[in-house]
Design a protein around this motif. Sequence first.
Motif, PDB file in Angstrom:
ATOM      1  N   THR A   1       0.574  -1.113  -0.070  1.00  0.00           N
ATOM      2  CA  THR A   1       0.092   0.050   0.043  1.00  0.00           C
ATOM      3  C   THR A   1       0.945   1.285   0.015  1.00  0.00           C
ATOM      4  O   THR A   1       0.389   2.251  -0.623  1.00  0.00           O
ATOM      5  N   ALA A   2       2.116   1.317   0.457  1.00  0.00           N
ATOM      6  CA  ALA A   2       2.928   2.175   0.465  1.00  0.00           C
ATOM      7  C   ALA A   2       3.499   2.530  -0.930  1.00  0.00           C
ATOM      8  O   ALA A   2       3.680   3.694  -1.453  1.00  0.00           O
ATOM      9  N   LEU A   3       3.678   1.474  -1.567  1.00  0.00           N
ATOM     10  CA  LEU A   3       4.107   1.501  -3.083  1.00  0.00           C
ATOM     11  C   LEU A   3       3.102   2.162  -3.839  1.00  0.00           C
ATOM     12  O   LEU A   3       3.197   2.812  -4.766  1.00  0.00           O
ATOM     13  N   VAL A   4       1.811   1.763  -3.425  1.00  0.00           N
ATOM     14  CA  VAL A   4       0.558   2.196  -4.148  1.00  0.00           C
ATOM     15  C   VAL A   4       0.332   3.652  -3.910  1.00  0.00           C
ATOM     16  O   VAL A   4       0.155   4.609  -4.981  1.00  0.00           O
ATOM     17  N   ARG A   5       0.415   4.099  -2.725  1.00  0.00           N
ATOM     18  CA  ARG A   5       0.384   5.636  -2.400  1.00  0.00           C
ATOM     19  C   ARG A   5       1.445   6.355  -3.290  1.00  0.00           C
ATOM     20  O   ARG A   5       1.123   7.632  -3.905  1.00  0.00           O
ATOM     21  N   GLU A   6       2.556   5.853  -3.403  1.00  0.00           N
ATOM     22  CA  GLU A   6       3.678   6.640  -4.137  1.00  0.00           C
ATOM     23  C   GLU A   6       3.209   6.596  -5.708  1.00  0.00           C
ATOM     24  O   GLU A   6       3.313   7.619  -6.326  1.00  0.00           O
ATOM     25  N   ARG A   7       2.709   5.544  -6.001  1.00  0.00           N
ATOM     26  CA  ARG A   7       2.335   5.307  -7.575  1.00  0.00           C
ATOM     27  C   ARG A   7       1.197   6.165  -7.858  1.00  0.00           C
ATOM     28  O   ARG A   7       1.177   6.808  -8.922  1.00  0.00           O
ATOM     29  N   ALA A   8       0.266   6.705  -6.828  1.00  0.00           N
ATOM     30  CA  ALA A   8      -0.800   7.311  -7.259  1.00  0.00           C
ATOM     31  C   ALA A   8      -0.637   8.813  -7.356  1.00  0.00           C
ATOM     32  O   ALA A   8      -1.464   9.403  -7.987  1.00  0.00           O
ATOM     33  N   THR A   9       0.739   9.261  -6.927  1.00  0.00           N
ATOM     34  CA  THR A   9       1.056  10.534  -6.917  1.00  0.00           C
ATOM     35  C   THR A   9       1.493  10.720  -8.451  1.00  0.00           C
ATOM     36  O   THR A   9       1.815  12.154  -8.741  1.00  0.00           O
ATOM     37  N   ARG A  10       1.974   9.892  -9.379  1.00  0.00           N
ATOM     38  CA  ARG A  10       2.641  10.096 -10.718  1.00  0.00           C
ATOM     39  C   ARG A  10       1.463  10.825 -11.635  1.00  0.00           C
ATOM     40  O   ARG A  10       0.184  10.176 -11.470  1.00  0.00           O
ATOM     41  N   PRO A  11       1.791  11.506 -12.488  1.00  0.00           N
ATOM     42  CA  PRO A  11       1.061  11.754 -13.658  1.00  0.00           C
ATOM     43  C   PRO A  11       0.514  10.747 -14.493  1.00  0.00           C
ATOM     44  O   PRO A  11       1.187   9.580 -14.443  1.00  0.00           O
ATOM     45  N   ARG A  12      -0.778  10.540 -14.732  1.00  0.00           N
ATOM     46  CA  ARG A  12      -1.340   9.486 -15.447  1.00  0.00           C
ATOM     47  C   ARG A  12      -1.773   9.985 -17.017  1.00  0.00           C
ATOM     48  O   ARG A  12      -2.149  11.131 -17.110  1.00  0.00           O
ATOM     49  N   THR A  13      -1.288   8.935 -18.017  1.00  0.00           N
ATOM     50  CA  THR A  13      -1.758   9.435 -19.343  1.00  0.00           C
ATOM     51  C   THR A  13      -3.279   8.778 -19.326  1.00  0.00           C
ATOM     52  O   THR A  13      -3.644   7.549 -18.817  1.00  0.00           O
ATOM     53  N   THR A  14      -4.201   9.748 -19.902  1.00  0.00           N
ATOM     54  CA  THR A  14      -5.614   9.097 -20.072  1.00  0.00           C
ATOM     55  C   THR A  14      -5.992   9.079 -21.426  1.00  0.00           C
ATOM     56  O   THR A  14      -5.228   9.554 -22.378  1.00  0.00           O
ATOM     57  N   GLN A  15      -6.757   8.016 -21.707  1.00  0.00           N
ATOM     58  CA  GLN A  15      -7.268   7.417 -22.836  1.00  0.00           C
ATOM     59  C   GLN A  15      -8.810   7.682 -22.985  1.00  0.00           C
ATOM     60  O   GLN A  15      -9.458   7.879 -21.869  1.00  0.00           O
ATOM     61  N   ARG A  16      -9.361   7.928 -24.180  1.00  0.00           N
ATOM     62  CA  ARG A  16     -10.818   8.094 -24.141  1.00  0.00           C
ATOM     63  C   ARG A  16     -11.559   6.970 -23.467  1.00  0.00           C
ATOM     64  O   ARG A  16     -11.296   5.843 -24.041  1.00  0.00           O
ATOM     65  N   PRO A  17     -12.188   6.883 -22.499  1.00  0.00           N
ATOM     66  CA  PRO A  17     -13.035   5.938 -22.077  1.00  0.00           C
ATOM     67  C   PRO A  17     -14.179   5.141 -22.889  1.00  0.00           C
ATOM     68  O   PRO A  17     -14.399   5.438 -23.973  1.00  0.00           O
TER      69      PRO A  17
ATOM     70  N   PRO B   1      -7.192   2.504  -6.318  1.00  0.00           N
ATOM     71  CA  PRO B   1      -7.527   1.214  -6.706  1.00  0.00           C
ATOM     72  C   PRO B   1      -6.795   0.954  -8.001  1.00  0.00           C
ATOM     73  O   PRO B   1      -6.405  -0.049  -8.233  1.00  0.00           O
ATOM     74  N   ARG B   2      -6.705   1.898  -9.016  1.00  0.00           N
ATOM     75  CA  ARG B   2      -6.219   1.945 -10.399  1.00  0.00           C
ATOM     76  C   ARG B   2      -4.703   1.520  -9.980  1.00  0.00           C
ATOM     77  O   ARG B   2      -4.074   1.036 -10.752  1.00  0.00           O
ATOM     78  N   ALA B   3      -4.254   2.488  -9.049  1.00  0.00           N
ATOM     79  CA  ALA B   3      -2.655   2.622  -8.884  1.00  0.00           C
ATOM     80  C   ALA B   3      -2.279   1.250  -8.299  1.00  0.00           C
ATOM     81  O   ALA B   3      -1.052   0.613  -8.428  1.00  0.00           O
ATOM     82  N   ALA B   4      -3.203   0.709  -7.393  1.00  0.00           N
ATOM     83  CA  ALA B   4      -2.915  -1.083  -6.798  1.00  0.00           C
ATOM     84  C   ALA B   4      -2.705  -1.665  -8.208  1.00  0.00           C
ATOM     85  O   ALA B   4      -1.837  -2.613  -7.936  1.00  0.00           O
ATOM     86  N   VAL B   5      -3.438  -1.801  -8.825  1.00  0.00           N
ATOM     87  CA  VAL B   5      -3.480  -2.764 -10.196  1.00  0.00           C
ATOM     88  C   VAL B   5      -2.122  -2.449 -10.784  1.00  0.00           C
ATOM     89  O   VAL B   5      -1.621  -3.529 -11.240  1.00  0.00           O
ATOM     90  N   GLU B   6      -1.918  -1.304 -11.120  1.00  0.00           N
ATOM     91  CA  GLU B   6      -0.661  -0.932 -12.073  1.00  0.00           C
ATOM     92  C   GLU B   6       0.518  -1.345 -11.301  1.00  0.00           C
ATOM     93  O   GLU B   6       1.525  -1.792 -11.730  1.00  0.00           O
ATOM     94  N   THR B   7       0.353  -1.098  -9.901  1.00  0.00           N
ATOM     95  CA  THR B   7       1.642  -1.421  -9.045  1.00  0.00           C
ATOM     96  C   THR B   7       1.643  -2.843  -8.818  1.00  0.00           C
ATOM     97  O   THR B   7       2.840  -3.512  -8.981  1.00  0.00           O
ATOM     98  N   PHE B   8       0.793  -3.649  -8.784  1.00  0.00           N
ATOM     99  CA  PHE B   8       0.730  -5.224  -8.853  1.00  0.00           C
ATOM    100  C   PHE B   8       1.411  -5.810 -10.104  1.00  0.00           C
ATOM    101  O   PHE B   8       2.307  -6.556 -10.036  1.00  0.00           O
ATOM    102  N   LEU B   9       1.001  -5.307 -11.222  1.00  0.00           N
ATOM    103  CA  LEU B   9       1.417  -5.855 -12.519  1.00  0.00           C
ATOM    104  C   LEU B   9       2.904  -5.225 -12.755  1.00  0.00           C
ATOM    105  O   LEU B   9       3.670  -6.030 -13.434  1.00  0.00           O
ATOM    106  N   ASP B  10       3.447  -4.360 -12.003  1.00  0.00           N
ATOM    107  CA  ASP B  10       4.996  -4.055 -12.136  1.00  0.00           C
ATOM    108  C   ASP B  10       5.733  -4.895 -11.040  1.00  0.00           C
ATOM    109  O   ASP B  10       6.895  -5.101 -11.614  1.00  0.00           O
ATOM    110  N   VAL B  11       5.231  -5.246 -10.306  1.00  0.00           N
ATOM    111  CA  VAL B  11       6.204  -5.827  -9.089  1.00  0.00           C
ATOM    112  C   VAL B  11       5.911  -7.253  -8.839  1.00  0.00           C
ATOM    113  O   VAL B  11       6.653  -8.135  -8.286  1.00  0.00           O
TER     114      VAL B  11
END
Length: 421
Positions: free
Chosen positions: A215-231, A259-269
């Motif tokens: 969760t600490a890794l997720v909080r750090e990830r959530a502060t990064r800029p996100r690239t957005t795509q058309r939903p 929650p989205r940052a958690a998924v991205e972090t999981f896929l990274d680690v």
Amino acid sequence: MRESVGRAVQSQIYRDGVYGRKPAVPVAAAALRDAAHRRLSKRALGYVAGSAGLETTATANRAAFDAWRVVPHILTDVSERDLGVDLFGRRRPTPYLLAPIGVLDLVHPEADLAVARAATDAGVPMIVSSQASTPMEDIAAAIGGGSWWFQLYWSREDALMESFVSRAEKAGAEAIVVTLDTHLLGWRPRDLDDAYLPFAFGRGIAQYTSDPVFTALVRERATRPRTTQRPTLAALSALASIARHHPGGFWTNLRSPLPRAAVETFLDVFSRPTLTWDDLEKLRQHTTLPILLKGVLHPDDAVRAVDSGVDGIVVSNHGGRQIDGAIASLEALPRVVTAVEDAIPVLFDSGIRGGADAYKALALGAHAVCLGRPYVYGLTLAGTIGVRQVLSHFIAELDLTLGLSGCTSIPDITRDTLRAV
């Protein structure tokens, strides 16, 4: 274990039949599989039943059992039988364990908790998955006084590995099973055809989202800029799934970046392709529990495992899910057993579909055997009751096979009781 164990299950089924009652789940392996397959969604079926490539390894796992035949002895007193085995300082009532399988909420809403209750009822240790749908502490509470081990996927972050192991030991795990054949994800056409990985939808990552290091890794990830795509509708559906499976309230999660940052972090680690034998010492420094290596198929690796000071190994090809065209687990078992020379216990996994299969694996040198897909099929069809009945059927068939072959205990099951076809 007295004669009544196998016969009691058999007799109860027949007695219930007089009143028109049948087992909650099919007894025959193929019928159990087919009934569960009909119940599962296409995505769940692909994930649970699918294997790598052309699925030839999964086929080889089954064919390897057909290469051996049981040769029974007659006129021996088998009125009293004992299925017990000694494993890591404890007497176990049977040689069965439940293999670690993740994302069980794909098949039943009670997921790991239903399995935990059934395993405790049957006296069968559960190997809790790193990819469980439920945090290990909650699974341990459902197991109660029962026995459980923890399966470790070694993350790219050593601190996360250390946290998982510490949590498992504190929650009452009796061993750590390091799965080593998933440092890269296998090529699984069924999942690829659906473009579906459950973890990307927030499923099967409960051990991570309940972990302070993660969760600490997720909080750090959530502060990064996100690239957005058309939903798209599919993306919105995925977002809803992520929010639903993340800790906390659904509507709060929809508005949160975590929650989205958690998924991205999981896929990274998640994976650690740089893992080597030298890393095992790090694990030993963080636990006093027995350490087993899961995914051993080559006898040279088995020897090195002994030399590295691990406490046990699990002969497994991940149920055929990682390498297409790999050696069958049962084919690899005898050479691995010979290589370790009884220095450490050798467990077996991949392909067991009945009690007679378990008998053959034990005869070829396994100290214990792990059940995988069959208990998931039981869970699919009837939750806790379904898993409990599957375990009851496997225990009963092994007990009856033991007696019918002229054996009275697990040590009696030796390679001399088999003949190669």
